[in-house]
Scaffold this active site. Structure first.
Site, mmCIF file in Angstrom:
data_model
loop_
_atom_site.group_PDB
_atom_site.id
_atom_site.type_symbol
_atom_site.label_atom_id
_atom_site.label_comp_id
_atom_site.label_asym_id
_atom_site.label_seq_id
_atom_site.Cartn_x
_atom_site.Cartn_y
_atom_site.Cartn_z
ATOM 1 C CB ALA A 99 -67.828 15.023 84.902
ATOM 2 N N GLY A 130 -63.578 18.177 83.868
ATOM 3 C CA GLY A 130 -63.945 18.252 82.329
ATOM 4 C C GLY A 130 -64.169 19.548 81.925
ATOM 5 C CD GLU A 186 -60.448 16.473 81.367
ATOM 6 O OE1 GLU A 186 -61.546 16.348 81.957
ATOM 7 O OE2 GLU A 186 -59.830 15.456 81.172
ATOM 8 C CD GLU A 228 -60.616 15.829 86.149
ATOM 9 O OE1 GLU A 228 -59.638 16.554 86.898
ATOM 10 O OE2 GLU A 228 -61.201 16.120 85.201
HETATM 11 C C1 LIG Z 1 -69.524 11.035 82.492
HETATM 12 C C2 LIG Z 1 -68.478 10.148 82.382
HETATM 13 C C3 LIG Z 1 -67.419 10.488 83.218
HETATM 14 C C4 LIG Z 1 -66.080 10.930 82.447
HETATM 15 C C5 LIG Z 1 -65.097 11.784 83.263
HETATM 16 C C6 LIG Z 1 -64.431 12.633 82.411
HETATM 17 C C7 LIG Z 1 -63.496 13.273 83.498
HETATM 18 C C8 LIG Z 1 -63.951 14.527 84.057
HETATM 19 C C9 LIG Z 1 -64.028 14.351 85.370
HETATM 20 C C10 LIG Z 1 -64.642 15.320 86.207
HETATM 21 O O1 LIG Z 1 -64.830 16.726 85.773
HETATM 22 S S1 LIG Z 1 -65.067 15.155 87.700
HETATM 23 C C11 LIG Z 1 -65.305 16.936 88.479
HETATM 24 C C12 LIG Z 1 -64.373 17.674 88.607
HETATM 25 N N1 LIG Z 1 -64.840 18.904 89.390
HETATM 26 C C13 LIG Z 1 -64.542 19.219 90.387
HETATM 27 O O2 LIG Z 1 -64.084 18.662 91.201
HETATM 28 C C14 LIG Z 1 -65.255 20.607 90.909
HETATM 29 C C15 LIG Z 1 -66.174 20.167 91.859
HETATM 30 N N2 LIG Z 1 -66.647 21.670 92.301
HETATM 31 C C16 LIG Z 1 -65.779 22.409 93.075
HETATM 32 O O3 LIG Z 1 -64.835 22.354 93.377
HETATM 33 C C17 LIG Z 1 -66.920 23.656 93.706
HETATM 34 O O4 LIG Z 1 -68.236 23.293 93.522
HETATM 35 C C18 LIG Z 1 -66.861 24.985 92.970
HETATM 36 C C19 LIG Z 1 -67.007 24.647 91.529
HETATM 37 C C20 LIG Z 1 -65.405 25.528 92.899
HETATM 38 C C21 LIG Z 1 -67.897 26.207 93.389
HETATM 39 O O5 LIG Z 1 -67.692 26.108 94.558
HETATM 40 P P1 LIG Z 1 -68.730 26.946 95.476
HETATM 41 O O6 LIG Z 1 -68.345 26.976 96.936
HETATM 42 O O7 LIG Z 1 -69.212 28.110 95.001
HETATM 43 O O8 LIG Z 1 -69.988 26.071 95.329
HETATM 44 P P2 LIG Z 1 -70.346 24.588 96.067
HETATM 45 O O9 LIG Z 1 -71.068 24.703 97.138
HETATM 46 O O10 LIG Z 1 -69.018 23.799 96.177
HETATM 47 O O11 LIG Z 1 -71.221 24.001 94.754
HETATM 48 C C22 LIG Z 1 -72.459 24.229 94.356
HETATM 49 C C23 LIG Z 1 -73.275 23.147 94.291
HETATM 50 O O12 LIG Z 1 -72.933 22.613 93.124
HETATM 51 C C24 LIG Z 1 -72.514 21.066 93.395
HETATM 52 N N3 LIG Z 1 -71.285 20.784 92.473
HETATM 53 C C25 LIG Z 1 -70.283 21.281 92.490
HETATM 54 N N4 LIG Z 1 -69.640 20.677 91.391
HETATM 55 C C26 LIG Z 1 -70.331 19.702 90.944
HETATM 56 C C27 LIG Z 1 -69.845 18.483 89.982
HETATM 57 N N5 LIG Z 1 -68.763 18.435 89.439
HETATM 58 N N6 LIG Z 1 -70.684 17.573 89.902
HETATM 59 C C28 LIG Z 1 -71.903 17.585 90.640
HETATM 60 N N7 LIG Z 1 -72.343 18.629 91.707
HETATM 61 C C29 LIG Z 1 -71.385 19.677 91.714
HETATM 62 C C30 LIG Z 1 -72.194 21.169 94.802
HETATM 63 O O13 LIG Z 1 -72.455 19.849 95.258
HETATM 64 C C31 LIG Z 1 -73.182 22.114 95.404
HETATM 65 O O14 LIG Z 1 -74.512 21.533 95.468
HETATM 66 P P3 LIG Z 1 -75.131 20.666 96.809
HETATM 67 O O15 LIG Z 1 -74.182 19.887 97.401
HETATM 68 O O16 LIG Z 1 -74.732 22.183 97.724
HETATM 69 O O17 LIG Z 1 -76.406 20.378 96.534
#
Ligand SMILES: CCCCCCC/C=C/C(=O)SCCNC(=O)CCNC(=O)[C@H](O)C(C)(C)COP(=O)(O)OP(=O)(O)OC[C@H]1O[C@@H](n2cnc3c(N)ncnc32)[C@H](O)[C@@H]1OP(=O)(O)O
Length: 719
Positions: free
Chosen positions: A61, A100, A103, A123
């Site tokens: 997400a 997500g 999922e 999460e």
């Molecule tokens: C909408 C209704 C809600 C229902 C919810 C349903 C349940 C689901 C919940 C979720 O999915 S919560 C999110 C879970 N996912 C994560 O926690 C993953 C987070 N990301 C990472 O661990 C890492 O970014 C990565 C994917 C392993 C990539 O790592 P890398 O070192 O290559 O790059 P980064 O510098 O970390 O990221 C690049 C850039 O992307 C932004 N970003 C990464 N993930 C997200 C995200 N899930 N949402 C928004 N933005 C994300 C990150 O902030 C970086 O951007 P900047 O901060 O540099 O601008």
């Protein structure tokens, strides 16, 4: 944000297109929904493959969208539509499939993963649970124990582990989308019922109650005070005990409580703060995007005590070749064995081969002559370090970066000993250096932006979260610790015990209260510094005790303990007793209670009842106030820098975001009012005097943390 194309005649290929990591933003969700509908309604399409562009499946997400008004299609019905599809849907997973994103893959009928993929449900680290069916689907696929472990820790796993667990059907080394398309063609027309995870029963687990009870206990202990891991266990329990639809309702119920919690806000703030610190800047205006790091192929570590050994291990593990130098032969041999054993242990745990071949050892400082960067880690003694920097400056090839691991000394003094002070920066690691995530990269008044960029980049390569900070006494972390420790001593003078203070701080969420922490790190370290500063004077048994030193209140309690040889765990006695030198289990010590009573009697102080609230307010608000001073003076460039330092270096509870975020949650006006109150009754304690920035922030309506920069800039411009 998601594109449908047609491949191999009958396969509908849906590509998520939301760079950089294809998060499920409203537009992406909309795109998936429309593409799915089109593919399922198209008679030419016999199967569907879902993939992500640029080698990343999906990072889940979009955390930036979280808040009260989320637009676009909901995630749960969207992915439910995939599972009920009457054509096989295959997830082509590469890069990351997280939250997500995983999922989404779980609702596909098949999962093909590239061998380098990382998968997980992180999460919980954002204060949430896998609320798009993850808590109900995963246990049905891989069983309850494995699901509990993955969901409560948020651990990322490799494709190989995912295959072993049964989370993916096939792992490929070649092109993932090609493999998935071939696979999709091979299963077209086959029945899908057994592939729908929601239709499967949860694998039976004997002693269900005992398993959940044990996990709950472990989770409460390990993640003390955090609510998300508990909700995760409750949701998985619903999968084990309820029909799928009922379990989904329970998952949503638990998720909605977490979604609006302060802990989720703090953890999500921390997620972005960790990334924001990489975008560093210096007061000169130089910053990460204008400064180029130099490559570091070969580094030297000078001084192989505890810190030097840890740094050597961390460099070797990062694939940097290391010259490890220690002039004392015995210490050098011990260090070699220690480093080897640590690397071996690390390799066994991670399943990769140890990096010992990368290290050469020498007792001759000349061995550093051709390295790209040196990290000095000799004893914390200014004249010794100055001498070392003079030598390094003479020996090293031109352009070598000279870094110091000092935790307290003035970097400018060290730089002034060299021919090129612009090449000198601080790299302040935290013990144990190969384990602790934090690295303070300290720039002095002459450090070049290139030197800072190189140290920051090397830190990243070593797996550290590096924060660039200015050269003030104690830098950021230790400088803020000073008023926190000072308050804890004053609290003892006024009637508290080490146990009471530690309990309040541990219940707040610190892994150790201030006294247990001091015993662990050694009381003699601070004593030496206080003696050098002319603050610690011998007290003895009959001497007069002065509580006003250097124009401010001073508590000599720590010095008195040191005078009695009580240096903490290493001597078996400190604020607590440990049974033996090196013992780890803290027990209350009547000697300390007697000392406090006698001390108060000598000074005519009357013990009064002190509650936990006062302990927290005085210790934490004075620390916060110091952090605000640091921001005001420009030694940290943002509140996020301070928060990351505290969470990753000083045990500040993650779910409370960090001291600056916590202050904004408590309310800056409240922090100001309480500091004013304590300063009025303790005018000889300057660290309780609210700083200008705090007053200014409150006067500006207490803006959220990400807006503080506008106000700090105004104050700094005026200075
Ligand atoms: C909408 C209704 C809600 C229902 C919810 C349903 C349940 C689901 C919940 C979720 O999915 S919560 C999110 C879970 N996912 C994560 O926690 C993953 C987070 N990301 C990472 O661990 C890492 O970014 C990565 C994917 C392993 C990539 O790592 P890398 O070192 O290559 O790059 P980064 O510098 O970390 O990221 C690049 C850039 O992307 C932004 N970003 C990464 N993930 C997200 C995200 N899930 N949402 C928004 N933005 C994300 C990150 O902030 C970086 O951007 P900047 O901060 O540099 O601008």
């Amino acid at each position: 944000m998601a594109q449908l194309s047609y491949v191999s005649g009958s396969v509908g290929l849906i590509t998520l297109q939301n760079p950089p990591v294809n998060v499920l933003s409203a537009a992406t969700r909309q795109g998936i929904m429309e593409s799915m509908k089109k593919a399922l309604n198209d008679p030419k399409v016999k199967s569907v493959v879902i993939c992500g562009q640029n080698g990343v499946f999906c990072a889940g997400a979009d955390i930036k969208e979280f808040g009260p008004n989320i637009s676009g299609p909901s995630i749960v019905p969207l992915i439910y539509d995939i599972e009920v599809a009457n054509k096989p849907v295959v997830a082509a997973i590469e890069g990351s499939a997280l939250g997500g994103g995983l999922e989404l893959a779980l609702t596909c009928h098949y999962r093909i993963a590239h061998s380098k993929t990382r998968l997980g449900l992180p999460e919980v680290t954002l204060g949430l649970l896998p609320g798009a069916g993850g808590t109900q689907l995963l246990p049905r696929l891989i069983g309850i124990p494995a699901s509990l472990e993955l969901i409560t820790t948020g651990r990322h796993i490799t494709a190989a582990e995912a295959l072993q667990l049964g989370l993916v059907d096939h792992v490929t080394q070649s092109d993932t989308v090609d493999s998935a398309v071939k696979f999709a063609l091979s299963v077209e027309g086959e029945p899908l019922d057994s592939r729908r995870i929601s239709k499967r029963p949860c694998p039976h687990l004997p002693d269900l109650d005992a398993v959940f009870e044990a996990v709950m206990q472990k989770v409460r202990q390990k993640f003390y005070g955090a609510i998300a891991p508990i909700a995760c266990v409750q949701a998985v329990r619903a999968a084990a005990t309820l029909p799928f639809s009922e379990g989904m309702k329970r998952e949503q119920q638990l998720m909605s409580t977490l979604f609006t919690s302060g802990q989720a806000r703090a953890l999500q703030y921390s997620f972005f703060a960790q990334r924001a610190v990489g975008r560093w800047s210096m007061p000169s205006g130089a910053s990460w995007n204008t400064s180029k790091a130099r490559p570091v192929h070969r580094a030297a570590v000078l001084g192989l005590g505890t810190m030097g050994r840890g740094i050597t291990v961390a460099l070797a593990q990062a694939g940097v070749s290391v010259v490890a130098v220690e002039i004392q032969e015995k210490q050098l041999n011990e260090a070699r064995e220690h480093v080897y054993a640590t690397l071996e242990r690390g390799a066994q745990q991670s399943g990769v081969s140890p990096s010992c071949a990368n290290i050469t050892y020498s007792h001759d400082i000349q061995a550093v002559a051709d390295v790209d960067l040196v990290i000095e880690a000799v004893l914390e003694d200014l004249s010794l370090k100055e001498k070392v920097f003079q030598q390094l400056s003479a020996i090293c090839k031109p352009g070598t970066l000279l870094c110091s691991n000092t935790s307290s000394l003035d970097l400018n003094c060290l730089a002034s000993q060299t021919k090129n002070p612009e090449l000198v920066v601080g790299m302040h690691f935290f013990a144990p250096a190969h384990v602790m995530k934090l690295l303070e990269v300290v720039y002095g008044s002459k450090s070049s932006p290139e030197a800072v960029a190189t140290a920051m980049q090397l830190g990243k390569k070593m797996g550290k979260i590096s924060v660039a900070v200015g050269n003030c006494r104690g830098f950021v972390g230790n400088r803020m610790l000073k008023p926190y420790i000072e308050q804890s001593y004053f609290l003892l003078e006024e009637g508290a015990t080490p146990e009471l203070v530690d309990k309040a701080l541990e219940e707040f969420g610190f892994p150790m209260g201030v006294f247990r922490m001091s015993d662990l790190s050694g009381l003699d370290v601070g004593w030496r510094v206080r003696k050098e500063d002319g603050l610690a004077e011998p007290v003895g048994t009959s001497g007069q005790i002065t509580r006003l030193r250097g124009g401010r209140r001073y508590s000599p309690l720590g010095d008195i303990l040191c005078e009695h040889g009580r240096f903490g765990q290493k001597t078996g006695l400190g604020w607590y007793q440990y049974g033996r030198p090196g013992g780890r289990v803290a027990k209350s010590d009547p000697w300390v209670f007697n000392l406090l009573e006698e001390y108060r009697a000598r000074l005519g102080l009357t013990a009064r009842p002190i509650d936990q609230q006062e302990v927290l307010e005085r210790c934490l608000y004075s620390l916060i106030n110091e952090g605000l001073c640091i921001l005001e003076e420009g030694f940290a460039s943002s509140p996020e820098d301070i928060d990351v330092i505290y969470v990753f270096g000083y045990g500040w509870p993650k779910h409370r975001g960090g001291p600056m975020f916590y202050a904004s949650m408590v309310g800056l006006a409240t922090v100001l009012e309480r500091l004013d109150h304590y300063y009025r009754s303790n005018p000889d304690v300057p660290s309780l005097k609210p700083c200008k920035l705090l007053r200014q922030l409150v006067a500006s309506g207490s803006p959220p943390v990400h807006k503080w920069k506008e106000i700090t800039k105004k104050i700094q411009n005026r200075l």
